[in-house]
Design a protein around this motif. Sequence first.
Motif, short mmCIF file in Angstrom:
data_model
loop_
_atom_site.label_atom_id
_atom_site.label_comp_id
_atom_site.label_asym_id
_atom_site.label_seq_id
_atom_site.Cartn_x
_atom_site.Cartn_y
_atom_site.Cartn_z
N THR A 1 -0.44 8.89 -1.34
CA THR A 1 0.03 7.96 -0.91
C THR A 1 1.36 8.32 -0.13
OG1 THR A 1 -0.29 6.63 -3.21
CG2 THR A 1 1.56 6.10 -2.37
N THR A 2 1.41 8.07 0.57
CA THR A 2 2.83 8.42 1.60
C THR A 2 4.17 6.98 0.90
OG1 THR A 2 2.15 7.17 3.77
CG2 THR A 2 1.96 9.56 3.46
N GLU A 3 5.07 8.01 0.86
CA GLU A 3 6.63 7.17 0.60
C GLU A 3 7.68 7.61 1.37
OE1 GLU A 3 7.94 7.04 -3.14
OE2 GLU A 3 5.43 7.74 -3.73
N PRO A 4 8.14 6.69 2.54
CA PRO A 4 8.70 5.56 1.26
C PRO A 4 7.69 4.35 1.80
CG PRO A 4 10.28 5.52 3.32
CD PRO A 4 9.87 6.84 3.34
N PHE A 5 8.14 3.35 0.93
CA PHE A 5 6.88 2.44 0.28
C PHE A 5 7.68 1.03 1.34
CE2 PHE A 5 5.46 -1.14 -1.24
CZ PHE A 5 4.04 -0.96 -0.90
N ARG A 6 6.98 0.66 2.18
CA ARG A 6 7.57 -1.23 2.53
C ARG A 6 6.71 -1.85 2.09
NH1 ARG A 6 7.63 -0.14 8.11
NH2 ARG A 6 8.38 2.05 7.99
N GLY A 7 7.07 -2.98 1.52
CA GLY A 7 6.15 -3.94 1.09
C GLY A 7 6.13 -5.05 1.44
N PRO B 1 3.91 1.80 7.40
CA PRO B 1 4.60 2.27 7.91
C PRO B 1 4.25 3.84 8.76
CG PRO B 1 5.04 2.96 5.78
CD PRO B 1 3.96 1.62 6.09
N GLU B 2 4.41 4.15 9.64
CA GLU B 2 4.16 4.67 10.79
C GLU B 2 3.45 6.30 10.17
OE1 GLU B 2 5.04 6.90 14.63
OE2 GLU B 2 6.71 6.73 13.58
N HIS B 3 4.49 6.50 9.04
CA HIS B 3 4.01 8.37 8.06
C HIS B 3 2.43 7.59 8.08
CE1 HIS B 3 5.32 6.01 4.77
NE2 HIS B 3 6.54 6.12 5.58
N ALA B 4 2.17 6.87 7.27
CA ALA B 4 1.16 6.34 6.44
C ALA B 4 -0.26 5.99 7.32
CB ALA B 4 0.78 4.55 5.44
N THR B 5 0.17 5.86 8.97
CA THR B 5 -0.78 5.42 9.37
C THR B 5 -1.49 6.37 9.90
OG1 THR B 5 0.71 4.54 11.13
CG2 THR B 5 -1.21 2.52 9.89
N ALA B 6 -0.16 7.05 10.88
CA ALA B 6 -0.49 8.85 10.85
C ALA B 6 -0.76 9.92 10.48
CB ALA B 6 0.69 9.82 11.42
N ALA B 7 -0.92 10.00 9.02
CA ALA B 7 -1.68 10.47 8.19
C ALA B 7 -3.25 10.02 7.35
CB ALA B 7 -0.74 10.11 6.17
N LEU B 8 -3.58 8.08 8.19
CA LEU B 8 -4.95 8.21 7.69
C LEU B 8 -5.51 8.71 9.40
CD1 LEU B 8 -6.99 6.17 7.14
CD2 LEU B 8 -5.74 4.26 8.81
N GLN B 9 -5.25 8.71 10.56
CA GLN B 9 -5.43 9.14 11.59
C GLN B 9 -6.04 10.17 11.54
OE1 GLN B 9 -6.59 6.88 13.88
NE2 GLN B 9 -7.68 9.19 14.88
N ALA B 10 -5.29 11.84 10.74
CA ALA B 10 -5.35 12.71 10.79
C ALA B 10 -6.07 12.95 10.16
CB ALA B 10 -4.05 13.92 10.09
N ALA C 1 0.95 15.36 8.96
CA ALA C 1 0.87 14.30 10.27
C ALA C 1 1.95 12.94 9.63
CB ALA C 1 -0.50 13.00 10.28
N GLY C 2 1.86 12.39 8.15
CA GLY C 2 2.93 11.75 7.08
C GLY C 2 4.34 12.55 7.79
N LEU C 3 4.46 13.70 7.03
CA LEU C 3 5.61 14.45 7.38
C LEU C 3 6.55 14.33 8.70
CD1 LEU C 3 5.24 16.92 5.05
CD2 LEU C 3 6.73 14.76 3.85
N ASP C 4 5.57 14.38 9.56
CA ASP C 4 6.24 14.14 11.02
C ASP C 4 6.36 13.10 11.91
OD1 ASP C 4 5.85 17.13 11.13
OD2 ASP C 4 4.52 17.00 12.67
N GLN D 1 7.84 12.35 1.04
CA GLN D 1 7.44 12.31 0.00
C GLN D 1 5.71 11.78 0.02
OE1 GLN D 1 8.71 11.57 -3.68
NE2 GLN D 1 6.71 10.78 -5.14
N ILE D 2 4.69 12.87 -0.09
CA ILE D 2 3.49 12.15 -0.10
C ILE D 2 2.37 13.18 -1.83
CG2 ILE D 2 1.32 12.74 1.14
CD1 ILE D 2 2.96 13.46 3.18
#
Length: 155
Positions: free
Chosen positions: A8-14, A19-28, A62-65, A70-71
């Motif tokens: 799980t990547t944060e911050p969470f948006r409901g 968020p870009e950090h979530a999709t970037a982590a998924l892409q990695a 990817a998420g942090l970048d 927080q991950i």
Amino acid sequence: MRVEAEFTTEPFRGEGEPPEHATAALQAAREAGLECDFGPLGTSIRGEREAVLGALSSVAAAGLDHGADQITFQVRLEGHAAPRRTANGLEALLAEVAEGLGADLKTLDRPGKQRAVRLLEERGAFEFRKSAEIVAEALGVTRFTVYNYLNRERG
């Protein structure tokens, strides 16, 4: 040997787009050739042990970048879930918090529900699969309200 990792990547948006950090982590994870399930509460990746473990640093980077502050990762052998993450474990935590607050969770006022969420978080309730939905139902609020309460506490 196959393993599964959930992150799980944060911050969470409901609401809205992920968020870009979530999709970037998924892409990695996808670029590493892993099986991926992307959801509103986190992402599951599966594959051979070395492939999954090797990809975790790329996923985190990817998420942090891309804005994560927080991950959180959980890694286990595929098909094995920790016993404490069962629905019965979450139900027990909900009952414990309701007893401690001296009221049915649905009857609490807003500050009481916020306190219940804080107590549940302190007890690890949000480590359970689908916990936000279950907690929301117990409180008589939406899961987005639960996320707002969580973000308020973390902020």
